[in-house]
Design an enzyme around this catalytic site. Structure first.
Site, PDB file in Angstrom:
ATOM      1  N   ASP A  51       0.806  -1.225   0.000  1.00  0.00           N
ATOM      2  CA  ASP A  51       0.000   0.000   0.000  1.00  0.00           C
ATOM      3  C   ASP A  51       0.838   1.274   0.000  1.00  0.00           C
ATOM      4  OD1 ASP A  51      -2.195  -1.736   0.177  1.00  0.00           O
ATOM      5  OD2 ASP A  51      -2.038  -1.760   2.360  1.00  0.00           O
ATOM      6  N   HIS A  79      -4.937  -1.709  -5.440  1.00  0.00           N
ATOM      7  CA  HIS A  79      -4.180  -0.567  -5.942  1.00  0.00           C
ATOM      8  C   HIS A  79      -5.127   0.557  -6.345  1.00  0.00           C
ATOM      9  CE1 HIS A  79      -0.684  -3.493  -7.128  1.00  0.00           C
ATOM     10  NE2 HIS A  79      -0.963  -3.509  -5.847  1.00  0.00           N
TER      11      HIS A  79
END
Ligand code: GDP
Ligand code: IMO
Ligand code: MG
Length: 465
Positions: A51, A79
């Site tokens: 992340d 994403h």
């Protein structure tokens, strides 16, 4: 030497059509086949626990890319890409799918949950992402994640909790069980699904049985699963290619911009991460080669993505974690909530020990430092620069989790810039204190920082060179 030469030419020929053009260009008698390296691929990898903003960096590069590939992981990844105020989240689809001019490729190293793939595509179609099915190529060597793999993922977590008093905190997307099937050679691949369906059905039933003998509570409606899989097979068929040959042609044809979008991250890598609190694939640079079938000499730039602080979803050691007001501030200001599971991310100071470790493995050519803007309000900012054990600095990153739990972090403290950086678009727009913070990171890792992120959208990325 002549015999070796003839042998080489013959073995080239055995490769069949693949080398036909090359042989024509380099006649057997006069010259050896030229070792033409071909195009290079640019690889984008997470340098922390995931992340970091890989999706955003890929999107930035993808505007010029011809092909964007995923090489490992599955829909455990999440994403985020923000374009024109619209937020997209991609899980199995490469983030480049947003670019109508580029091809997206899911490589052999990825594990694919077909219901998840089509659900994701359809969801994005509704958001306005048209024609994605025509731009997607799927390797016939990729392994499949079945619904029961996901159920087993949950059962394994329950078992871990009962046996050890803790679990891994997986995304329950079936990633671990699917890669286990792959490693134990009972897994089923895209090419199996598209081949003889009777054979596929038999192997599917055997696989189910194998899992049921391990997990007696597992129930699977085999006929219903097979019916659905058959439907998915037909929808998938037009997208499927021999991934190795596709990449070979892309590398050796006319100049092409090829991107590889890493999923998960270095510290979640099954070999190099904080085992056993990791995912089940190689999220470091080697995964780009094995997950696509490309030679190391075709790897060009390797960009590491790191947040200006650190986050982690799930369980496991996290030396710079801040279980206090600082951690809470980073969590809320950074909207640190998992894209795939909706869990709150654990937050802490930037840990340069782990980023340097990620660099040792990946050999980053440059770094993208994201979310600098989140630090804008802090009075002071700390950066972990070394680990100590029993009062002594250690030069390596500990393999053993008990050891990692015990390290004492040595910090460097910086004064906060207390200025809104979200509107900065070039280096000179940044406050000097922020510039010093960035320069320190760059020097400490020993890798140039090429981008600095100051916001979610495409334009909020300062390019340094
Ligand atoms: P990935 O898994 O590495 O692609 O990253 P995620 O998408 O899971 O998480 C990154 C989050 O940070 C997303 O919500 C992005 O929109 C956001 N983001 C990325 N870069 C920046 C940045 O520079 N500033 C801010 N404020 N948010 C960012
Ligand atoms: P992206 O690509 C953050 C974590 C899970 C869990 C561990 C194992 O968005 O950066 P798994 O479901 O893979 O077996 O879970 O790995 N994890 C991630 N954390 N970002 C990710 O992907 C992750 N993929 C897996 O939270 O701790
Ligand atoms: Mg993510």
């Amino acid at each position: 030497d002549m015999r070796l030469h003839i042998w080489q030419c013959c073995s080239w020929r055995q490769l069949g059509l693949l080398e036909a053009d090359r042989l024509k260009a380099t006649p057997c008698r006069s010259k050896r086949p030229r070792n033409d390296a071909g195009n290079k691929v640019t690889v984008v990898l997470g340098a922390q626990w995931g992340d970091e903003g890989k999706g955003k960096v890929v999107d930035l590069l993808a505007t010029e890319a011809d092909i964007v590939c995923r090489c490992q992981g599955g829909n455990n990844a999440g994403h985020t890409v923000v374009v024109d105020g619209k937020e997209y989240d991609f899980h199995l689809l490469p983030s480049g799918i947003i670019n109508p001019k580029s091809i997206s490729l899911i490589g052999n190293g990825v594990v694919i949950h077909l219901p998840g793939l089509f659900e994701e595509g359809d969801k994005n179609d509704k958001k306005g992402l048209k024609g994605w099915e025509k731009r997607l190529i799927v390797s016939d060597r990729a392994h499949l994640v079945f619904d029961f793999h996901q159920v087993v993922d949950g059962l394994q977590e329950t078992e871990r909790q009962a046996q050890e008093g803790k679990n891994i905190g997986t995304t329950k997307k079936g990633i671990g069980p699917a890669y286990s099937s792959k490693a134990s050679r009972t897994g089923l691949r895209v090419c199996d699904l598209l081949g003889d369906f009777k054979d596929f059905s038999t192997r599917f039933k055997n696989l189910v049985q194998q899992y049921q003998s391990m997990y007696p509570s597992l129930t699977v409606d085999v006929e219903d699963q097979l019916k659905k899989l058959k439907e998915f097979a037909e929808r998938l068929r037009p997208m499927v290619r021999d991934g190795v040959y596709y990449m070979y042609e892309a590398l050796h044809g006319p100049p092409k911009k090829i991107l590889v979008e890493g999923a998960n991250a270095a510290l979640l890598d099954i070999d190099f991460g904080t085992y056993p609190f990791v995912t089940s694939s190689n999220c470091t640079v080697g995964g780009a080669c094995t997950g696509l079938g490309i030679p190391p000499m075709n790897i060009g730039d390797v960009f590491g993505v790191a947040k200006a602080y650190t986050t982690r979803v799930g369980i496991g050691a996290f030396p710079t974690e801040q279980l206090n007001a600082i951690g809470e501030l980073l969590q809320t200001r950074g909207h640190e909530v998992g894209v795939t599971t909706g869990r709150k991310r654990r937050c802490g100071w930037l840990d340069l020990v782990i980023v340097r470790y990620a660099h040792m493995i990946n050999g980053f050519t440059a770094i993208a430092l994201t979310k600098l803007d989140i630090l804008d309000v802090l009075d002071e900012i700390k950066v972990g620069v070394a680990y100590k054990l029993n009062g002594k600095r250690i030069p390596h990153f500990p393999a053993n989790m008990d050891v990692l739990q015990k390290v004492e972090v040595e910090y460097e403290t910086f004064p906060g810039w207390k200025t809104d950086t979200s509107a900065a678009r070039k280096w000179n727009d940044l406050p000097v204190k922020a510039q010093n913070y960035i320069r320190f990171i760059e020097n400490h890792i020993g890798v140039p920082i090429k981008w600095v992120g100051v916001g979610k959208s495409r334009e909020c990325m300062i390019q340094m060179f």
